[in-house]
Scaffold this motif. Structure first.
Motif, PDB file in Angstrom:
ATOM      1  N   SER A   1     -40.560 -38.739  45.141  1.00 52.95           N
ATOM      2  CA  SER A   1     -41.699 -39.638  45.076  1.00 52.95           C
ATOM      3  C   SER A   1     -41.259 -41.025  44.629  1.00 52.95           C
ATOM      4  O   SER A   1     -41.987 -41.998  44.779  1.00 52.95           O
ATOM      5  N   SER A   2     -40.047 -41.098  44.056  1.00 51.36           N
ATOM      6  CA  SER A   2     -39.401 -42.353  43.707  1.00 51.36           C
ATOM      7  C   SER A   2     -37.899 -42.141  43.887  1.00 51.36           C
ATOM      8  O   SER A   2     -37.475 -41.083  44.353  1.00 51.36           O
TER       9      SER A   2
ATOM     10  N   TYR B   1     -34.411 -41.616  42.040  1.00 51.23           N
ATOM     11  CA  TYR B   1     -33.932 -41.197  40.734  1.00 51.23           C
ATOM     12  C   TYR B   1     -32.410 -41.169  40.707  1.00 51.23           C
ATOM     13  O   TYR B   1     -31.749 -41.019  41.735  1.00 51.23           O
TER      14      TYR B   1
ATOM     15  N   CYS C   1     -31.144 -36.492  34.649  1.00 51.55           N
ATOM     16  CA  CYS C   1     -31.869 -37.034  35.792  1.00 51.55           C
ATOM     17  C   CYS C   1     -32.952 -37.954  35.254  1.00 51.55           C
ATOM     18  O   CYS C   1     -33.587 -37.654  34.234  1.00 51.55           O
ATOM     19  N   SER C   2     -33.171 -39.057  35.935  1.00 51.07           N
ATOM     20  CA  SER C   2     -34.140 -40.042  35.461  1.00 51.07           C
ATOM     21  C   SER C   2     -35.575 -39.677  35.807  1.00 51.07           C
ATOM     22  O   SER C   2     -36.493 -40.417  35.453  1.00 51.07           O
ATOM     23  N   CYS C   3     -35.803 -38.545  36.480  1.00 51.77           N
ATOM     24  CA  CYS C   3     -37.163 -38.147  36.801  1.00 51.77           C
ATOM     25  C   CYS C   3     -37.855 -37.622  35.541  1.00 51.77           C
ATOM     26  O   CYS C   3     -37.182 -37.258  34.569  1.00 51.77           O
TER      27      CYS C   3
ATOM     28  N   CYS D   1     -33.438 -30.102  36.296  1.00 50.65           N
ATOM     29  CA  CYS D   1     -34.599 -30.274  37.163  1.00 50.65           C
ATOM     30  C   CYS D   1     -34.199 -29.989  38.610  1.00 50.65           C
ATOM     31  O   CYS D   1     -33.033 -29.704  38.912  1.00 50.65           O
TER      32      CYS D   1
ATOM     33  N   HIS E   1     -33.889 -32.018  41.147  1.00 47.84           N
ATOM     34  CA  HIS E   1     -32.929 -32.966  41.713  1.00 47.84           C
ATOM     35  C   HIS E   1     -31.518 -32.676  41.217  1.00 47.84           C
ATOM     36  O   HIS E   1     -30.550 -32.713  41.991  1.00 47.84           O
TER      37      HIS E   1
ATOM     38  N   ARG F   1     -47.700 -36.734  35.659  1.00 42.71           N
ATOM     39  CA  ARG F   1     -46.270 -36.699  35.374  1.00 42.71           C
ATOM     40  C   ARG F   1     -45.971 -36.715  33.884  1.00 42.71           C
ATOM     41  O   ARG F   1     -44.989 -36.136  33.426  1.00 42.71           O
TER      42      ARG F   1
END
Length: 375
Positions: A112-113, A115, A145-147, A166, A168, A331
């Protein structure tokens, strides 16, 4: 223009490539930009300079082996989410030179973005479990992970000493598994399965022989005992066993049913982390966990309908109220991380160093509070 011959002036030596396709018996060509190196042709070695020994080098097309993290197998990390993601783009794959195992990998994940996923450190095996599979140090390889879910999984990793990731990060790690290590584990698992099968067949033959002896020497007794056990609860059976220990005849019979390899003599050890006395020979007695202390917990609110408890010692959220699993989640909604600050296995007090305990790393304890005293 013949569909089988291409004029030489349609080729270019400027790095452009052409692909041909037959459309209605005619050949058309579309110019494409020069393709970048495949994802596995990345730099190796920790040096970022292009001069001197140890400089980064790009793998040639004659050695197109994808990069991997030495020793990484799927058992080294835990998927903290049921969701899946596509394989992210590998943007950095650095491995220590000279046969080292330390790595610095990075990926670009698009969801959705966009990461960033990173993996730094090394895969470290700490021992073997009862199934013959390796156990891993959950802190030796740091995966971030930056999510939003990445931070939650990182907090779970800190509390459990297992590497939770996660979706990702899982997709990233799945793409750089160590093939040799994976094949080695598969071979061990197959060998263990073969041994287990042979042992099962041996025990089946042994039990069949014993059944024949029972039918010959103790006719009807097996059926009587099996019927009696099936009609009694577990608690009632335990009560009968305890009652048998009160007589010499009953105790002698139980020593044959429960030899020392099944019920070893009592052994008491104190845990250096939580201070609990436990028997390391009993698997169910080895669970080391600590509930969130009330004096270190704070109630958090999101409007007047949603609330949860936040432990300021371990940083976990729990006891969610007003959140529904079937409802739409935001989120930034908290995840219920359970009633314990940590849940792992006991460690003997002898030689225990709380300052170097990875389970306690990052905890916000009171300066006078020790791990064992918090119980």
């Amino acid at each position: 223009l013949s569909p089988h011959r291409v004029p030489c002036h349609l080729y270019s030596c400027r790095g452009e490539r052409y692909r041909g396709r037959v459309e209605s018996s005619r050949v058309s060509f579309a110019a494409t930009a020069p393709r970048p190196f495949p994802p596995w042709q990345h730099k190796t070695g920790f040096s970022t300079s292009s001069k001197g020994a140890g400089a980064n080098t790009i793998m040639s097309n004659r050695n197109p082996h994808p990069p991997f993290i030495p020793g990484l197998v799927k058992g080294a990390y835990v998927a903290g989410s049921w969701h899946t993601a596509g394989t992210p783009e590998l943007v950095r794959s650095e491995v220590a030179s000279g046969g080292g195992t330390a790595v610095d990998f990075a990926w670009r994940a698009v969801g959705s973005s966009v990461y960033s996923v990173t993996a730094k450190g090394e895969v470290r095996v700490t021992g073997m479990d009862s199934q013959g599979q390796p156990t891993f140090d959950g802190r030796s390889l740091e995966v971030r992970c930056s999510c939003p879910d990445g931070e939650r999984q990182h907090a779970q990793s800190r509390a459990s000493n297992r590497l939770y990731v996660c979706k990702h990060a899982k997709a990233s790690l799945d793409s750089v598994l160590d093939g040799d290590a994976t094949a080695g584990l598969k071979a061990k698992a197959e060998a263990a399965a073969a041994r287990a099968k042979a042992e099962a067949e041996r025990r089946a033959r042994y039990h069949e022989e014993q059944r024949r002896l029972q039918d010959r020497d103790l006719p009807g007794e097996r059926e009587r005992i099996e019927h009696g056990l099936s009609k009694r609860s577990d608690a009632a059976i335990v009560s009968l066993v305890r009652e048998a220990t009160k007589t010499a005849e009953g105790l002698e019979a139980l020593t044959r049913v429960f030899p020392k390899d099944v019920m070893p003599p009592k052994r008491t050890v104190h845990c250096g982390r939580c201070g609990t006395a436990y028997d390391p020979q009993v698997q169910s007695d080895n669970v080391c966990r600590e509930e969130h202390p009330d004096e270190r917990c704070k109630t958090m609110w999101d409007t007047s309908k949603k609330s949860w408890e936040h432990c300021r010692r371990c940083g976990k959220d729990f006891a969610l109220d007003g959140f529904h699993s079937w409802g739409k989640r935001r989120r930034d909604d908290p995840e219920d991380e359970g009633p314990y600050c940590y849940e792992t296995t006991h460690v003997p007090v002898e030689g225990y160093d709380a300052n170097n305990d990875p389970i306690m790393e990052g905890w916000h304890r009171h300066p006078t509070e020790s791990p064992a005293s918090s119980q």
